[in-house]
Design an enzyme around this catalytic site. Structure first.
Site, PDB file in Angstrom:
ATOM      1  N   ASP A 248       8.760 -42.594  -5.686  1.00  0.00           N
ATOM      2  CA  ASP A 248       9.481 -43.491  -4.786  1.00  0.00           C
ATOM      3  C   ASP A 248      10.651 -42.790  -4.116  1.00  0.00           C
ATOM      4  OD1 ASP A 248       8.405 -46.159  -4.482  1.00  0.00           O
ATOM      5  OD2 ASP A 248       8.507 -46.261  -6.664  1.00  0.00           O
TER       6      ASP A 248
ATOM      7  N   LYS B  91       0.829  -1.205   0.000  1.00  0.00           N
ATOM      8  CA  LYS B  91       0.000   0.000   0.000  1.00  0.00           C
ATOM      9  C   LYS B  91       0.868   1.262   0.000  1.00  0.00           C
ATOM     10  CE  LYS B  91      -3.556   0.021   2.806  1.00  0.00           C
ATOM     11  NZ  LYS B  91      -4.963   0.239   2.546  1.00  0.00           N
TER      12      LYS B  91
ATOM     13  N   HIS C 113      -3.499 -44.749  -4.713  1.00  0.00           N
ATOM     14  CA  HIS C 113      -3.778 -45.366  -6.008  1.00  0.00           C
ATOM     15  C   HIS C 113      -4.864 -44.591  -6.747  1.00  0.00           C
ATOM     16  CE1 HIS C 113      -5.870 -48.238  -8.674  1.00  0.00           C
ATOM     17  NE2 HIS C 113      -4.629 -48.590  -8.975  1.00  0.00           N
TER      18      HIS C 113
ATOM     19  N   GLY D 227      -7.903  -7.644   5.225  1.00  0.00           N
ATOM     20  CA  GLY D 227      -8.668  -7.716   6.468  1.00  0.00           C
ATOM     21  C   GLY D 227      -7.966  -8.414   7.616  1.00  0.00           C
TER      22      GLY D 227
ATOM     23  N   CYS E 256       9.864 -38.783 -14.262  1.00  0.00           N
ATOM     24  CA  CYS E 256       8.552 -39.324 -14.615  1.00  0.00           C
ATOM     25  C   CYS E 256       7.658 -39.524 -13.401  1.00  0.00           C
ATOM     26  CB  CYS E 256       8.690 -40.620 -15.401  1.00  0.00           C
ATOM     27  SG  CYS E 256       9.498 -41.920 -14.471  1.00  0.00           S
TER      28      CYS E 256
ATOM     29  N   ARG F 218      -3.000   2.911   8.866  1.00  0.00           N
ATOM     30  CA  ARG F 218      -3.367   1.681   8.154  1.00  0.00           C
ATOM     31  C   ARG F 218      -2.181   0.762   8.012  1.00  0.00           C
ATOM     32  NH1 ARG F 218      -8.061   2.724   4.798  1.00  0.00           N
ATOM     33  NH2 ARG F 218      -8.585   4.921   4.890  1.00  0.00           N
TER      34      ARG F 218
ATOM     35  N   MET G  71      -5.077  -7.482   9.172  1.00  0.00           N
ATOM     36  CA  MET G  71      -4.424  -6.603  10.149  1.00  0.00           C
ATOM     37  C   MET G  71      -5.293  -5.367  10.386  1.00  0.00           C
ATOM     38  SD  MET G  71      -0.458  -7.095   9.177  1.00  0.00           S
ATOM     39  CE  MET G  71      -0.701  -6.637   7.494  1.00  0.00           C
TER      40      MET G  71
ATOM     41  N   TYR H 194      14.080 -33.571 -20.006  1.00  0.00           N
ATOM     42  CA  TYR H 194      12.634 -33.557 -20.172  1.00  0.00           C
ATOM     43  C   TYR H 194      11.927 -33.845 -18.857  1.00  0.00           C
ATOM     44  CZ  TYR H 194      12.757 -38.679 -20.041  1.00  0.00           C
ATOM     45  OH  TYR H 194      12.931 -39.972 -19.640  1.00  0.00           O
TER      46      TYR H 194
ATOM     47  N   SER I 193      15.799 -41.795 -15.509  1.00  0.00           N
ATOM     48  CA  SER I 193      14.535 -41.082 -15.311  1.00  0.00           C
ATOM     49  C   SER I 193      14.237 -41.100 -13.816  1.00  0.00           C
ATOM     50  CB  SER I 193      13.415 -41.759 -16.099  1.00  0.00           C
ATOM     51  OG  SER I 193      12.205 -41.066 -15.852  1.00  0.00           O
TER      52      SER I 193
ATOM     53  N   ARG J 283      -3.328  -1.007  -6.642  1.00  0.00           N
ATOM     54  CA  ARG J 283      -2.378  -2.124  -6.705  1.00  0.00           C
ATOM     55  C   ARG J 283      -2.711  -2.921  -7.951  1.00  0.00           C
ATOM     56  NH1 ARG J 283      -5.319  -5.174  -1.746  1.00  0.00           N
ATOM     57  NH2 ARG J 283      -7.281  -5.296  -2.852  1.00  0.00           N
TER      58      ARG J 283
ATOM     59  N   THR K  65      10.318 -39.738  -8.882  1.00  0.00           N
ATOM     60  CA  THR K  65      10.282 -38.904  -7.674  1.00  0.00           C
ATOM     61  C   THR K  65       9.216 -39.351  -6.679  1.00  0.00           C
ATOM     62  OG1 THR K  65       8.981 -37.377  -8.990  1.00  0.00           O
ATOM     63  CG2 THR K  65      11.310 -36.850  -8.679  1.00  0.00           C
TER      64      THR K  65
HETATM   65  C1  PEP Z   1       8.055 -43.036  -9.267  1.00  0.00           C
HETATM   66  O1  PEP Z   1       8.334 -43.753  -8.305  1.00  0.00           O
HETATM   67  O2  PEP Z   1       8.185 -41.802  -9.251  1.00  0.00           O
HETATM   68  C2  PEP Z   1       7.513 -43.632 -10.485  1.00  0.00           C
HETATM   69  C3  PEP Z   1       7.319 -42.900 -11.561  1.00  0.00           C
HETATM   70  O3  PEP Z   1       7.176 -44.933 -10.432  1.00  0.00           O
HETATM   71  P1  PEP Z   1       5.823 -45.465  -9.786  1.00  0.00           P
HETATM   72  O4  PEP Z   1       4.994 -44.270  -9.443  1.00  0.00           O
HETATM   73  O5  PEP Z   1       5.178 -46.312 -10.805  1.00  0.00           O
HETATM   74  O6  PEP Z   1       6.310 -46.189  -8.609  1.00  0.00           O
HETATM   75 MG    MG Z   2       8.454 -45.880  -8.658  1.00  0.00          MG
END
Ligand code: PEP
Ligand code: MG
Length: 910
Positions: free
Chosen positions: A799, A29, A467, A107, A862, A98, A109, A882, A794, A351, A797
């Site tokens: 696991d 402000k 799942h 709102g 992935c 203010r 403060m 990628y 790959s 703003r 992420t």
């Molecule tokens: C992972 O673990 O990130 C992965 C892509 O494999 P999944 O999810 O099938 O275990």
């Molecule tokens: Mg996995």
């Protein structure tokens, strides 16, 4: 005596001294008031006390040295500018105090208006206002006493913690005695009486008289605003909005201007474009003879801003001129608060305005057309979360629908349909053309057909990587998971929520964005942006500002991004859709998803095979099925890389449930039936039973334990690639080994795979790469060794997060993440957005050491994070080649990869 030179810290800035880039110091402000002042716009004079002063005060409980004097000096110059003195009994200067932090916290403060009024200056104010105040609302006296009672009320509540209801009750009492519900019916005498009542309340709670000394009022109000930074609601808001806790608020002390001095006064808000749709035009509300807080309180109805043209053409024209100027200056949609005092326009705030996702795209496109910003800047101004919002169908919630439960918004979208409790029933009803919502406690791979058939999925357990959530996101299907207020009773085909029973066939609606569940059918609208991505709306030939803007900005993101975007897809249909959404390959084909339904039995037999003959029979039956799967995908992705991951199911997903099997056997035994075969099966399932299947016999471990399994898959991949290539298309398979933790595992699989590939591929020209997932922390830490045997990495992420944190990905989000989020241990689930410091560090190490060992190593990701906006920026920074994500998130990843390139690599002149 030595003199010590002290450089005084500057804690107070006149509006003329600041500018819009000083938000850290002056708050949003204050910085914008300064900017407007320097543009020569009519801003009431004032000054800003910095966030530094606030932080110093909060650290010690005392105003920092020098602050009081600096305030005095700035107050003196404000008095000179206004030619009035604070609280002068004859003609008082009044000020508002203010809050104003770097980030807007609406709102949260405190604000105190009319500081400077006391028993004497209230008379002076009345005299000054006389002749100009509206007689219909009680004249100048009324105005002055009303201002005074507002000060005592706000000051009492904010500065001295007097319970606000007490003031409200006193006001109600006066109105009741007068026989009215309307504040405006109270006259000067009523309000004078109310001031007395308020003062008594003040005394009762504070043990002191309402302070009459204007400077004391000011100092106490400033302290109260400082302290409101740590008010409980502000702390909660910051946590929710992820605003850092240590920024502090600035305090703006501004000469009061009054919109409630008569019909030639008023107050309003305005937007320079429609913040809902982005359309150009005049948007705002105006309320004559009122102060801003009356607008908020809804005491009277506002009129559209256009009405001001009739009421006060001069102010209206001036306002429009200022709005155009502000837009040009900020090069963006601005929102504005203004007051007109006796025909004179004052700007109280501006703003860069908040806007909907659709408006963000439309406005960015318009500003490019108008030459105010370039395409890089347009790209910077929108984001993937907004695009994602635009890609899902939405509920039309204009009728009063109340949610009956709230779970986790696991896969966005809006779906209504008849409740079903089993996969089979979902398929049955869908085949009859019904829209269904599959309701389960949690889903498992056997529910896949039902999930495909259903319009939406609702579970009472599980988090964002359960799942149900992962599969639903993969399909772009609406899912609410972990709605634990719902008690699901599958055998009786009903669930109970909020005391109501919902039976199979009853209709419910689920909102996968908000996690809300409604009873009955809420109408749904499809997304035009998806229609555009699907190719059914041509941006060059339709008159739809949103679609044109999305097209333009996406094209620019594609031109700028360094990261390629692939998709996670296991079927030809998913692959085809992802291609339409712009995927440049498949980064993860989860082959275990190909073993469900009818084929499940073959896998079960394979896993439980007692001898080679049984095993080989199962493998021989699976080979042609797999080959056909891969052919379909290679054809669909003609010419693009396709990463096929060898089978990686936690075993329990493919075996009959132990308890159920044990019961069946016991019952059959009881009846004296021949159960030799079932007993053998039970024994095998017991043998293979694992307490922690996620950490058990899966991935490469399974491939090494069950002879021929990986070999069958490698053969199917290679044969499919050769067939497709011979038919004139181009297959580019990349075979990926899951769950590798040691290079020896990979070497073993690779040696066998290379033999098969060489034998199958022959001189067909097909090239098959072999690489690995990096999803076990040990793999990340030994990436240099593993890269010797891998042509690509790959990052898995999901696991890597599971094993990096030691969090079970199926359980923890629903179980205790709420507490972690509440405590601020993390601001967002690490399964949703990459944990840069921990899991991210593993990725950095693996990327660096992998590339050091093999410079041409291809790097991708992935896991679910591949489609998360923040995580995409991280993967860009780490230098991956990628990201791969579910088809629906491909456009989001493209956009964010473009933004990451613009933000980290700097603008180009395109
Ligand atoms: C992972 O673990 O990130 C992965 C892509 O494999 P999944 O999810 O099938 O275990
Ligand atoms: Mg996995």
């Amino acid at each position: 005596m030595a003199t010590q030179e002290t450089v005084e810290h500057k804690y107070v800035y006149d509006f003329a001294e600041g500018n819009k880039d000083l938000k850290d110091l002056l708050g949003g402000k204050g910085a914008n008031l300064a900017e407007m002042t320097n543009l020569g716009l009519p801003v009431p004079p004032g000054f800003t006390i910095t966030t530094e002063a606030c932080k110093a005060y909060l650290a010690t409980g005392e105003e920092p040295d020098g602050l009081a004097d600096q305030i005095a000096a700035h107050l003196a110059s404000l008095e000179r500018a206004m030619d009035k003195r604070l609280g002068d009994p004859e003609d008082p200067l009044l000020v508002s105090v203010r809050s104003g932090a770097k980030f807007s916290m609406p709102g949260m403060m405190e604000t105190v208006l009319n500081v400077g009024l006391n028993d004497r200056s209230v008379q002076g104010l009345a005299r000054q206002a006389s002749g100009s105040a509206d007689q219909a609302t009680g004249g100048a006296d009324r105005f002055a006493w009303d201002s005074y009672r507002r000060l005592i009320q706000m000051f009492g509540k904010t500065v001295c913690e007097v319970p606000g209801e007490e003031f409200e009750h006193a006001l109600d009492d006066v109105k009741q005695a007068k026989g009215t519900h309307n504040d405006l019916d109270l006259d000067a005498d009523d309000l004078r009486g109310l001031v007395d009542a308020y003062k008594k309340i003040f005394f009762k709670h504070t043990g002191r008289e309402f302070p009459q000394e204007p400077r004391e009022q000011l100092d106490l109000a400033i302290r109260a605003v400082f302290e409101s930074w740590n008010a409980e609601r502000a702390v909660l808001y910051r946590r929710q909005e992820r605003i850092p806790a240590d920024l502090g608020t600035a305090v703006n002390v501004v000469a009061m201007v009054f919109g409630n001095l008569g019909p030639d006064s008023g107050t309003g808000v305005a937007f320079t474009r429609d913040p809902g749709s982005g359309a150009q035009g005049i948007y705002g509300d105006y309320l004559a003879n009122a102060q801003g807080e009356d607008v908020v309180a809804g005491i009277r109805n506002t009129v559209p801003l256009q009405e001001l043209e009739r009421l006060d053409k001069q102010s209206y024209d001036e306002l429009l001129g200022i709005m155009a100027r502000l837009e040009g200056h900020y090069q963006d949609l601005c929102d504005i608060e203004f007051t007109i005092e006796r025909g004179k326009l004052w700007m109280l705030q501006t703003r860069v305005g908040k806007r909907t996702a659709a408006a963000a795209f439309v406005i960015a496109g318009q500003l490019v057309d108008e030459g105010l910003i370039d395409l890089d800047e347009a790209l910077h101004r929108v984001n993937g979360a907004q695009l994602a919002q635009l890609m899902f169908p939405r509920f039309r919630l204009d009728h009063e629908f109340q949610p009956v439960a709230k779970g986790i918004g696991a896969s966005p979208g809006a779906a209504s349909g008849k409740v079903v409790f089993t996969s089979a029933r979902a398929v049955e009803l869908a085949a009859e053309g019904e829209s269904v919502i599959l309701v389960r406690r949690e889903t498992n791979p056997d529910d896949l057909n039902g999930m495909i058939a259903a319009q939406g999925i609702l579970t009472s357990r599980g988090g964002k990587t359960s799942h149900a959530a992962v599969v639903a996101r993969g399909m772009g299907k609406t899912c609410v998971s972990g709605a634990d207020e719902i008690e699901v009773n599958v055998p009786q085909r009903r669930f109970v929520v909020a005391g109501q029973t919902v039976n199979e066939g009853d209709v419910v609606s689920v909102d996968g964005t908000t996690g809300k569940v409604y009873l009955g059918e809420v109408p749904v609208m499809p997304s035009e942006v998806v229609q555009y991505f699907e190719g059914s709306l041509d941006p060059e030939h339709i008159d739809n500002a949103l679609v044109r803007a999305v097209h333009r900005i996406m094209s620019h993101a594609d031109a700028r991004r360094r990261l390629a975007v692939r998709t996670n897809a296991d079927t030809g249909a998913d692959a085809a859709r992802a291609r339409r959404f712009g995927a440049e390959g498949i980064g993860l084909c989860r082959t275990e998803h190909m073993f469900l339904g009818d084929r499940r039995e073959l896998v079960e037999r394979l896993i439980l095979a007692r001898d080679n003959a049984e095993r080989e029979a199962s493998l021989a039956a699976l080979l042609p099925l797999q080959r056909a799967d891969f052919e379909e995908i290679f054809r669909e992705m003609d010419g693009m890389p396709v990463t096929v991951r060898l089978i990686d199911p936690p075993l329990h997903e493919f075996l009959p449930p132990l308890e159920q099997l044990a019961v069946n056997v016991a019952v059959a035994q009881e009846r004296g039936e021949d159960v030799a075969q079932e007993e053998a099966l039970l024994a095998a399932v017991r043998r293979m039973h694992e307490e922690n299947p996620m950490l058990g016999l899966r991935g490469v471990r399974l491939g090494l334990v069950i002879p021929g399994l990986f070999a069958m898959q490698v053969r199917a991949i290679a044969e499919a690639a050769v067939t497709v290539t011979r038919s004139g298309a181009v297959a580019r398979p990349e075979i990926m080994v899951p769950l590798v933790g040691a290079v020896q595992e990979l070497e073993t699989v690779r040696a066998e795979a290379e033999k098969i590939i060489a034998e199958v591929v022959g001189d067909s020209g097909v090239e098959v790469l072999i690489g690995t997932m990096i999803e076990v922390p040990r793999a990340a830490l030994t990436a240099g060794q593993i890269a010797e045997a891998a042509q690509f990495f790959s990052f898995g992420t999901n696991d890597l997060t599971q094993m990096g944190w030691g969090f079970s990905r199926d359980d923890v989000e629903g179980a205790f993440f709420w507490r972690y989020l509440e405590l601020g241990i993390f601001g967002i689930s690490p399964f949703e957005s990459i944990d840069r410091d921990g899991v991210g560090r593993l990725i950095r190490i693996a990327a660096e050491e992998g590339r050091a060992a093999r410079p041409e190593l291809k790097l991708g990701v992935c896991g679910e994070h591949g489609g998360d906006p923040d995580s995409v920026h991280f993967f860009h920074e780490v230098g991956l080649d990628y990201v791969s994500c579910s088809p629906f998130r491909v456009p989001v990843a493209r956009l964010e990869a473009g933004r990451a390139a613009v933000e980290t690599d700097g603008s180009d002149s395109r």
